[in-house]
Design a protein around this motif. Structure first.
Motif, short mmCIF file in Angstrom:
data_model
loop_
_atom_site.label_atom_id
_atom_site.label_comp_id
_atom_site.label_asym_id
_atom_site.label_seq_id
_atom_site.Cartn_x
_atom_site.Cartn_y
_atom_site.Cartn_z
N ARG A 316 0.82 -1.22 0.00
CA ARG A 316 0.00 0.00 0.00
C ARG A 316 0.85 1.26 0.00
O ARG A 316 0.41 2.31 -0.49
N ALA A 319 1.33 1.98 -3.52
CA ALA A 319 0.12 2.62 -4.06
C ALA A 319 0.08 4.10 -3.71
O ALA A 319 -0.20 4.95 -4.58
N GLN A 324 -2.30 5.93 -6.17
CA GLN A 324 -3.34 4.93 -6.34
C GLN A 324 -4.06 4.72 -5.01
O GLN A 324 -3.51 5.02 -3.94
N ALA A 326 -5.07 3.10 -1.65
CA ALA A 326 -4.31 2.19 -0.79
C ALA A 326 -5.16 0.97 -0.49
O ALA A 326 -5.67 0.78 0.62
N GLY A 330 -5.38 -1.21 -5.78
CA GLY A 330 -4.50 -0.08 -6.03
C GLY A 330 -3.04 -0.43 -5.86
O GLY A 330 -2.17 0.00 -6.64
N ALA A 331 -2.74 -1.26 -4.85
CA ALA A 331 -1.36 -1.67 -4.62
C ALA A 331 -0.85 -2.52 -5.78
O ALA A 331 0.28 -2.35 -6.25
N LYS A 333 -1.85 -2.52 -8.87
CA LYS A 333 -1.65 -1.66 -10.05
C LYS A 333 -0.36 -0.85 -9.92
O LYS A 333 0.41 -0.72 -10.88
N ALA A 334 -0.11 -0.32 -8.73
CA ALA A 334 1.08 0.50 -8.52
C ALA A 334 2.36 -0.33 -8.62
O ALA A 334 3.36 0.11 -9.19
#
Length: 474
Positions: A316, A319, A324, A326, A330-331, A333-334
């Motif tokens: 996170r 993210a 992105q 958290a 999102g994590a 994707k990041a």
């Protein structure tokens, strides 16, 4: 702690072939003055003694034919099942020496943590510390505890993670900031994280059996609810622990006790926004802050202990660094984005979490060997922090009790690797020094192994790495 850590990281960098003249950058990551008192005293620090033999940059390079002759039959062992994907790469040159399904996405289990470690070091930097803040609430005496995502935060000096930030220190800051105003209520703000607290791809028993937990932006001791017992179990090699069902509220209640306010009134809420000219004690004004261990230490703990909760928190952080949400999504994707920025084959990476508990994760062996080579070839020295906690065969971490048998004994002390295990899934990825002194990165992943053959699969994996250690492979 900082001086010891600097020495350890210098040794690690040397072991993977990175030349380090002095630990100045390491000291900066840890918040120290690189010159420090030593310079003022005029006493040079003695060079650290080598623990593991350094790789020989002039050692002869193994040949693909030589590596194939040594391990091709081993990767076909029945104990590993019918889908075994492998990659072996020379760290110095990046040359591929062996591939079998090397570019195929495979369930990685805890080997995922290598990707989490590298991407968070790239995105946040080794010296980043995660804050936990206390701010003034909407009414006098109300204190809002704001979680920043530090999974190692302790209640007091008896916390699970040595050197962690502590709520009792934060409570002391709050009391001083409030002056004559007595705290009356604690509100918990864990809104930094979004989405579900458990990843949908986790096995049903993961949250309840203590290897996973509810992932919230505020928690203490990795969400452990019985720290003394967890310490005892950890000393005996058991990393599972009883976890709080609602880690953020549990942390809030611990903070309330430290402030001397009723615990039954602790609830979730959001910190009020601070005005531009807010005076001390005004709604939203900061009453105190404590900060986590530096990122380099968090990554070290995550890898050495295979700590799933720290892994999800660090994912996170990637993210947040890439704007992105958290969350698990999102994590993921990041981390994919950062992997691409590092030049890794991000199309061979598909993540659902940062710990490897999810069976929907997919990572190719070649991405792992490329990642390890990148961290070890000296072009991105901050990434070499992943090696500090990497278990050493027959000595530490998840490899402490392995590589003792005759078939794998050659790997003892010269294989450093992260392991991963789920039912039917076995993985190992790391570094090995050949008999000639050449440093190789390797990854072996199988996700269709016999469900009842865990020990046999581990022995088969160890034999592959040990064979690389024993050969010149030329």
């Amino acid at each position: 702690m900082p001086a010891v850590l600097a020495t350890v990281l210098v040794l690690v960098l040397a072991a993977v072939g990175v030349v380090v003249v002095r630990p100045g950058p390491v000291a900066q990551w840890l918040g120290e003055d690189p010159a420090g008192d030593r310079a003022a005293a005029g006493t040079p620090e003695a060079a650290p003694a080598a623990v593991l033999a350094a790789a020989d940059p002039n050692a002869p390079l193994p040949t693909p034919a030589g590596v194939r002759a040594e391990i091709d039959s081993l990767v076909r062992a029945a104990a590993l099942g019918d889908r075994v994907n492998v990659s072996v790469t020379d760290v110095a040159t990046g040359e591929s020496l062996y591939g079998r399904g090397a570019d195929d996405g495979t369930v990685p289990a805890s080997v995922t943590k290598l990707v989490t470690g590298v991407t968070v070091l790239a995105a946040r930097g080794p010296g980043h510390r995660i804050p936990t803040r206390a701010v003034a609430g909407a009414t006098p005496g109300e204190v809002v505890l704001v979680g920043g995502g530090d999974p190692t935060l302790a209640v007091d000096r008896n916390g699970f993670y040595p050197g962690a930030a502590r709520l009792d220190d934060l409570a002391a800051q709050v009391k001083q900031a409030l002056g004559g105003t007595s705290p009356t209520k604690v509100v918990v703000d864990s809104s930094l994280y979004a989405g579900p607290v458990h990843e949908p791809g986790w096995d049903e028993d993961i949250p309840t059996h203590g290897y996973g937990a509810s992932i919230t932006a505020l928690m203490t001791d990795g969400a452990r609810s019985d720290v003394p017992q967890a310490k005892k179990d950890h000393d005996n090699g058991d990393h599972a622990a009883e976890r709080a069902a609602q880690p953020d509220l549990a942390a809030g209640r611990a903070f309330a006790r430290l402030l001397g306010v009723p615990t039954d009134s602790v609830k979730r809420g959001k910190a009020p926004a601070a005005g531009a000219d807010a005076t001390a004690g005004a709604p939203g004004s900061e009453l105190g802050v404590v900060r986590s261990l530096p990122m380099v230490r968090l990554v070290d703990i995550m890898i050495s202990d295979s700590d799933n909760i720290i892994a999800e928190a660090l994912a996170r952080q990637v993210a947040l660094a890439r704007d992105q949400p958290a969350s698990f999504v999102g994590a993921a994707k990041a981390m994919d984005e950062v992997a691409g920025e590092l030049g890794l084959p991000a199309d061979e990476l598909s993540l659902a979490d940062g710990s490897g508990l999810s069976r929907t994760n997919r990572i190719s062996p070649s991405l792992l060997t490329d990642l390890i080579a990148l961290a070890g070839n000296g072009t991105r020295p901050e990434l070499a922090a992943i090696f500090g906690g990497l278990p050493v065969a027959a000595w530490s971490g998840t490899l402490a009790d392995r590589y003792a048998g005759a078939a794998a004994k050659a790997g003892a002390g010269v294989v450093r690797a992260k392991t991963g295990t789920l039912t039917g899934v076995h993985a190992i990825a790391g570094l090995v020094t050949t008999a000639d002194g050449r440093l190789l990165s390797f990854a072996v992943l199988t996700d269709r192994a016999p469900a009842d053959g865990q020990e046999s699969a581990r022995v088969a994996l160890d034999r592959i790495a040990a064979t690389l250690a024993a050969c010149g492979c030329r």
